[in-house]
Design a protein around this motif. Structure first.
Motif, PDB file in Angstrom:
ATOM      1  N   GLY A   1       0.814  -1.215   0.000  1.00  0.00           N
ATOM      2  CA  GLY A   1       0.000   0.000   0.000  1.00  0.00           C
ATOM      3  C   GLY A   1       0.841   1.255   0.000  1.00  0.00           C
ATOM      4  N   TYR A   2       1.893   1.311   0.840  1.00  0.00           N
ATOM      5  CA  TYR A   2       2.759   2.484   0.910  1.00  0.00           C
ATOM      6  C   TYR A   2       3.568   2.643  -0.377  1.00  0.00           C
ATOM      7  CZ  TYR A   2       1.713   2.690   5.914  1.00  0.00           C
ATOM      8  OH  TYR A   2       1.074   2.789   7.136  1.00  0.00           O
ATOM      9  N   PHE A   3       4.013   1.516  -0.939  1.00  0.00           N
ATOM     10  CA  PHE A   3       4.821   1.562  -2.170  1.00  0.00           C
ATOM     11  C   PHE A   3       4.004   2.141  -3.320  1.00  0.00           C
ATOM     12  CE2 PHE A   3       6.682  -0.225  -6.022  1.00  0.00           C
ATOM     13  CZ  PHE A   3       8.039   0.000  -5.821  1.00  0.00           C
ATOM     14  N   THR A   4       2.785   1.639  -3.499  1.00  0.00           N
ATOM     15  CA  THR A   4       1.935   2.138  -4.584  1.00  0.00           C
ATOM     16  C   THR A   4       1.500   3.580  -4.322  1.00  0.00           C
ATOM     17  OG1 THR A   4       0.014   1.111  -3.507  1.00  0.00           O
ATOM     18  CG2 THR A   4       1.106  -0.143  -5.243  1.00  0.00           C
ATOM     19  N   ALA A   5       1.272   3.933  -3.050  1.00  0.00           N
ATOM     20  CA  ALA A   5       0.884   5.315  -2.714  1.00  0.00           C
ATOM     21  C   ALA A   5       2.011   6.281  -3.053  1.00  0.00           C
ATOM     22  CB  ALA A   5       0.523   5.417  -1.237  1.00  0.00           C
ATOM     23  N   ALA A   6       3.257   5.867  -2.810  1.00  0.00           N
ATOM     24  CA  ALA A   6       4.405   6.712  -3.135  1.00  0.00           C
ATOM     25  C   ALA A   6       4.484   6.972  -4.630  1.00  0.00           C
ATOM     26  CB  ALA A   6       5.690   6.049  -2.633  1.00  0.00           C
ATOM     27  N   HIS A   7       4.227   5.936  -5.434  1.00  0.00           N
ATOM     28  CA  HIS A   7       4.288   6.111  -6.887  1.00  0.00           C
ATOM     29  C   HIS A   7       3.108   6.936  -7.401  1.00  0.00           C
ATOM     30  CE1 HIS A   7       7.729   3.624  -8.284  1.00  0.00           C
ATOM     31  NE2 HIS A   7       7.606   3.108  -7.062  1.00  0.00           N
ATOM     32  N   ARG A   8       1.948   6.788  -6.764  1.00  0.00           N
ATOM     33  CA  ARG A   8       0.813   7.640  -7.154  1.00  0.00           C
ATOM     34  C   ARG A   8       1.122   9.105  -6.873  1.00  0.00           C
ATOM     35  NH1 ARG A   8      -2.430   3.515  -4.846  1.00  0.00           N
ATOM     36  NH2 ARG A   8      -2.630   4.740  -2.946  1.00  0.00           N
ATOM     37  N   LYS A   9       1.714   9.368  -5.725  1.00  0.00           N
ATOM     38  CA  LYS A   9       2.068  10.748  -5.376  1.00  0.00           C
ATOM     39  C   LYS A   9       3.116  11.296  -6.335  1.00  0.00           C
ATOM     40  CE  LYS A   9       3.596  13.673  -1.552  1.00  0.00           C
ATOM     41  NZ  LYS A   9       3.953  13.744  -0.111  1.00  0.00           N
ATOM     42  N   TYR A  10       4.064  10.453  -6.686  1.00  0.00           N
ATOM     43  CA  TYR A  10       5.124  10.876  -7.612  1.00  0.00           C
ATOM     44  C   TYR A  10       4.537  11.246  -8.970  1.00  0.00           C
ATOM     45  CZ  TYR A  10       9.271  10.591 -10.585  1.00  0.00           C
ATOM     46  OH  TYR A  10      10.272  10.860 -11.495  1.00  0.00           O
ATOM     47  N   ARG A  11       3.630  10.396  -9.487  1.00  0.00           N
ATOM     48  CA  ARG A  11       3.007  10.677 -10.779  1.00  0.00           C
ATOM     49  C   ARG A  11       2.139  11.924 -10.713  1.00  0.00           C
ATOM     50  NH1 ARG A  11       2.311   4.983 -10.741  1.00  0.00           N
ATOM     51  NH2 ARG A  11       0.148   5.241 -10.058  1.00  0.00           N
ATOM     52  N   ALA A  12       1.442  12.104  -9.586  1.00  0.00           N
ATOM     53  CA  ALA A  12       0.578  13.274  -9.435  1.00  0.00           C
ATOM     54  C   ALA A  12       1.388  14.559  -9.424  1.00  0.00           C
ATOM     55  CB  ALA A  12      -0.241  13.159  -8.151  1.00  0.00           C
ATOM     56  N   GLU A  13       2.554  14.529  -8.790  1.00  0.00           N
ATOM     57  CA  GLU A  13       3.385  15.728  -8.723  1.00  0.00           C
ATOM     58  C   GLU A  13       4.023  16.054 -10.069  1.00  0.00           C
ATOM     59  OE1 GLU A  13       6.197  15.193  -5.594  1.00  0.00           O
ATOM     60  OE2 GLU A  13       4.714  15.454  -3.992  1.00  0.00           O
ATOM     61  N   ARG A  14       4.201  15.037 -10.906  1.00  0.00           N
ATOM     62  CA  ARG A  14       4.820  15.266 -12.218  1.00  0.00           C
ATOM     63  C   ARG A  14       3.796  15.579 -13.310  1.00  0.00           C
ATOM     64  NH1 ARG A  14       9.996  13.645 -13.222  1.00  0.00           N
ATOM     65  NH2 ARG A  14       9.443  13.101 -15.377  1.00  0.00           N
ATOM     66  N   THR A  15       2.522  15.351 -13.000  1.00  0.00           N
ATOM     67  CA  THR A  15       1.488  15.636 -13.991  1.00  0.00           C
ATOM     68  C   THR A  15       1.189  17.133 -14.002  1.00  0.00           C
ATOM     69  OG1 THR A  15       0.471  13.470 -13.649  1.00  0.00           O
ATOM     70  CG2 THR A  15      -0.885  15.173 -14.705  1.00  0.00           C
ATOM     71  N   PRO A  16       1.341  17.810 -15.139  1.00  0.00           N
ATOM     72  CA  PRO A  16       1.090  19.256 -15.194  1.00  0.00           C
ATOM     73  C   PRO A  16      -0.376  19.591 -14.953  1.00  0.00           C
ATOM     74  CG  PRO A  16       1.406  18.370 -17.391  1.00  0.00           C
ATOM     75  CD  PRO A  16       1.741  17.266 -16.447  1.00  0.00           C
ATOM     76  N   VAL A  17      -0.597  20.679 -14.224  1.00  0.00           N
ATOM     77  CA  VAL A  17      -1.961  21.143 -13.969  1.00  0.00           C
ATOM     78  C   VAL A  17      -2.504  21.784 -15.239  1.00  0.00           C
ATOM     79  CG1 VAL A  17      -3.385  22.684 -12.574  1.00  0.00           C
ATOM     80  CG2 VAL A  17      -1.405  21.531 -11.552  1.00  0.00           C
ATOM     81  N   PRO A  18      -3.733  21.419 -15.674  1.00  0.00           N
ATOM     82  CA  PRO A  18      -4.311  22.005 -16.897  1.00  0.00           C
ATOM     83  C   PRO A  18      -4.313  23.531 -16.842  1.00  0.00           C
ATOM     84  CG  PRO A  18      -5.656  20.169 -16.137  1.00  0.00           C
ATOM     85  CD  PRO A  18      -4.631  20.419 -15.077  1.00  0.00           C
ATOM     86  N   GLY A  19      -3.764  24.141 -17.889  1.00  0.00           N
ATOM     87  CA  GLY A  19      -3.749  25.596 -17.955  1.00  0.00           C
ATOM     88  C   GLY A  19      -2.514  26.215 -17.356  1.00  0.00           C
ATOM     89  N   GLU A  20      -1.749  25.419 -16.572  1.00  0.00           N
ATOM     90  CA  GLU A  20      -0.575  25.968 -15.917  1.00  0.00           C
ATOM     91  C   GLU A  20       0.519  26.145 -16.970  1.00  0.00           C
ATOM     92  OE1 GLU A  20       2.605  24.318 -12.740  1.00  0.00           O
ATOM     93  OE2 GLU A  20       0.524  24.408 -12.070  1.00  0.00           O
TER      94      GLU A  20
END
Length: 212
Positions: free
Chosen positions: A187-206
């Motif tokens: 659970g922690y391993f997958t949560a870390a990768h989800r957070k990593y992908r979320a931080e690297r995904t550009p915010v629309p319009g940014e």
């Protein structure tokens, strides 16, 4: 067990998170962590009864500090990462001490140390530093089982408590706790990768250029 884990919380009320180290739960956590070398010393001296009592205190204060934090609105940003770090460090040291002294088999160490090592390396690679994720219920139950099974297993070394049912029960609890540890690791391993992908995904319009 879930009700015990969340004990102290007030339904419908979300406590403000304190930005200070100096809270009663944090002090309890530090004292609990300082009890780990005391436990190791008792094992080295083969004072198993004192070591069992120390483990029971360590396990009970792990619940007490969380209860106080929720009940008296003393949840702090420091405590959110300090408590799980202290718990994991204590579990690793206790497991290693058990194996070195012959109290527990080697699989107990590998089941605890290898997943935690992977999580640490994963955080260093992805975030260049430690990653403090919210503690899950599985993680809390895992810790509770390991902290219950450990003193039961050690109690078998205390004169007058060498009954076979005690060591069998302790092994069952520890095995379930180790399975929970692996589930929590996933659970922690997958949560870390989800957070990593979320931080690297550009915010629309940014970063868009306004042509108006």
């Amino acid at each position: 067990m879930i009700r015990l884990i969340g004990a102290g919380g007030r339904p419908g009320q979300e406590a403000a998170e304190l930005d200070t180290f100096w809270t009663i739960p944090n002090i309890i956590t530090v004292v609990r962590f300082l009890g780990v070398p005391l436990f190791v010393w008792f094992i080295v001296q083969q004072q198993y009864a004192a070591a069992v009592i120390t483990l029971v205190v360590l396990g009970s204060t792990d619940w007490v500090d969380g209860y106080i934090a929720r009940r008296f609105n003393q949840v702090s940003s420091v405590g959110k990462w300090l408590d799980p770090v202290a718990d994991r460090t204590a579990l690793i040291v206790i497991a290693i001490t058990f194996v070195v002294d012959g109290v527990a088999p080697a699989w107990l160490v590998w089941t605890i140390v290898i997943p935690d090592t992977i999580l640490i390396l994963n955080a260093l690679i992805l975030f260049r530093g430690p990653l403090h994720l919210p503690v899950t219920n599985v993680g809390k139950i895992r810790t509770a089982l390991l902290l219950v099974g450990s003193p039961m297993l050690l109690l078998h070394r205390v004169p007058g408590f060498n009954q076979e049912w005690l060591i069998v029960t302790a092994h069952i609890i520890l095995i379930i706790g180790c399975v929970g540890h692996l589930i929590a690791f996933y659970g922690y391993f997958t949560a870390a990768h989800r957070k990593y992908r979320a931080e690297r995904t550009p915010v629309p319009g940014e970063g868009a250029v306004d042509d108006a």
